[in-house]
Enzyme design. Structure first.
Site, PDB file in Angstrom:
ATOM      1  N   ALA A  49       0.813  -1.214   0.000  1.00 22.41           N
ATOM      2  CA  ALA A  49       0.000   0.000   0.000  1.00 22.41           C
ATOM      3  C   ALA A  49       0.842   1.258   0.000  1.00 22.41           C
ATOM      4  CB  ALA A  49      -0.939   0.003   1.201  1.00 22.41           C
ATOM      5  N   ASP A  89      -3.611  -7.369  -4.255  1.00 19.55           N
ATOM      6  CA  ASP A  89      -3.418  -6.218  -5.137  1.00 19.55           C
ATOM      7  C   ASP A  89      -4.694  -5.913  -5.892  1.00 19.55           C
ATOM      8  OD1 ASP A  89      -0.254  -5.438  -5.394  1.00 19.55           O
ATOM      9  OD2 ASP A  89      -0.570  -7.496  -4.753  1.00 19.55           O
ATOM     10  N   ASN A  97      -2.682 -11.490  -6.142  1.00 21.75           N
ATOM     11  CA  ASN A  97      -1.759 -11.137  -5.064  1.00 21.75           C
ATOM     12  C   ASN A  97      -0.363 -11.635  -5.424  1.00 21.75           C
ATOM     13  OD1 ASN A  97      -1.429  -9.904  -2.429  1.00 21.75           O
ATOM     14  ND2 ASN A  97      -1.023 -11.946  -1.634  1.00 21.75           N
ATOM     15  N   LYS A  98       0.590 -11.316  -4.578  1.00 12.72           N
ATOM     16  CA  LYS A  98       1.983 -11.703  -4.796  1.00 12.72           C
ATOM     17  C   LYS A  98       2.086 -13.160  -5.237  1.00 12.72           C
ATOM     18  CE  LYS A  98       6.555 -11.936  -4.093  1.00 12.72           C
ATOM     19  NZ  LYS A  98       7.598 -11.109  -4.710  1.00 12.72           N
TER      20      LYS A  98
END
Length: 354
Positions: free
Chosen positions: A60, A241, A251-252
């Site tokens: 963020a 994300d 996401n990652k």
């Protein structure tokens, strides 16, 4: 103005994310934290955008860096006419919001808010740069307070003295959920996969957990299945994300495989955040492919022979059947029922929580 970063770890305090002051933006360099505590100083909004692209800040972090960059852009054009300032700021907004493809929609929303604040400040004869900076603090307060609500709902899913596994750096949710655990007396322990090649889990998540006084253990990215099985993990949780309205979670990279293992082990996977109206379906997602050479090294030390190729997708996509629930500021939703979030009282398009 009371700030919502009270009692959170060093890494989560506003000045230590990104801060505009005296014609420059200082951004904590998360690529080297916690081994070194250094700030990258940006003297133009283009340098802010480049810092976001270069992962000086991530998770963020860009949602603070971007509006602070807009404050810097306002400072850059302060001597121009009102129309010229707005034209300059619109171009700056495009540059900053397009710093990274995966976060483009959310960054555009933020920059649009800054443009509206600039228009208001110009009409009122106020200092535009300071007005945008104050708006950034206000936005951070809103986001942090909403994350505190999410943290409260998430902690409801943690047993007392439970074990939680995370993945990558869930930013504000890490601090707010731990602050909530502390207030309830829930003495949880955490396992953090390292999340190569930037090691956000090892360097950022684990640092926040330790800074806030919790038992945290770093594991390598190929250990989650063993740890889930042998360390009695109760909950797997990540931020995202992007959360598509059809329930797919972006996401990652590595989140997908961990979600598969959690499902196999009977461990619930809760993703935190708000569904993105800009991503009605997973088809709208663009997976960012980063420099493959990063996978051939570890913190700057090459680990592979010259001539060996690398491969580096920044994110992966977890399908809804692996997601136990989407934890929002309004409660926990089924990944198959996310449209209800927007009819239950959410602020909708301004969802900028992570």
């Amino acid at each position: 103005m009371e700030r919502a970063d009270k009692d959170l770890a060093f890494l989560l305090r506003y000045e230590n994310v990104a801060w505009f002051e005296d014609g420059e933006v200082r951004i904590l360099d998360r690529r080297i934290y916690p081994a070194k505590v250094e700030f990258v100083t940006c003297r133009t909004h283009q340098e802010v955008a480049q810092a976001i692209t270069d992962m000086v800040t991530q998770s963020a972090g860009p949602y603070t860096a971007a509006p602070m960059g807009m404050a810097l852009a306002a400072w850059e054009c302060r001597g121009k006419s009102a129309d010229e300032q707005m034209e300059y700021l619109k171009k700056a907004a495009y540059t900053i919001s397009h710093a990274r493809p995966t976060t483009q929609k959310r960054m555009t929303l933020l920059c649009d808010i800054c443009l509206k604040e600039a228009e208001r400040a110009l009409s009122a004869g106020e200092n535009v740069a300071e007005a945008i900076k104050n708006k950034t603090i206000e936005l951070n307060n809103v986001r942090y307070n909403r994350m505190a609500k999410i943290g409260s709902y998430l902690v409801d899913m943690f047993p007392d003295n439970g074990t939680v596994m995370t993945h990558c750096f869930a930013e504000t949710i890490v601090g707010t959920m731990l602050r909530e655990c502390r207030s309830r007396g829930k003495n949880i322990r955490l396992f953090c996969p390292e999340t190569r090649p930037y090691f956000q889990g090892a360097r950022l998540t684990a640092s926040v957990c330790h800074d806030m006084g919790f038992d945290v253990t770093v594991i390598s990215d190929n250990m989650p299945a063993f740890v889930m099985q042998n360390e009695k993990v109760d909950v797997f949780t990540t931020a995202a994300d992007a959360i598509c309205c059809d329930g797919h979670v972006v996401n990652k990279v590595g989140t997908f495989q961990n979600a598969i293992v959690a499902k196999y082990m009977g461990i619930p996977y809760f993703v935190t955040g708000a569904p993105d109206q800009g991503h009605e379906t997973v088809d709208s997602i663009h997976i960012e492919m980063r420099d493959p050479n990063f996978t051939l090294q570890a913190m700057g030390v090459r680990t592979a022979m010259e001539g060996v190729k690398g491969y580096y997708p920044a994110f992966d996509i977890t399908p809804p059947h692996l997601v136990s629930g989407v934890v929002t500021d309004l409660g926990i939703y089924s990944p198959y029922d996310l449209h209800r979030y927007f009819t239950d009282g959410s602020i909708g398009k301004d969802n900028l929580v992570i």
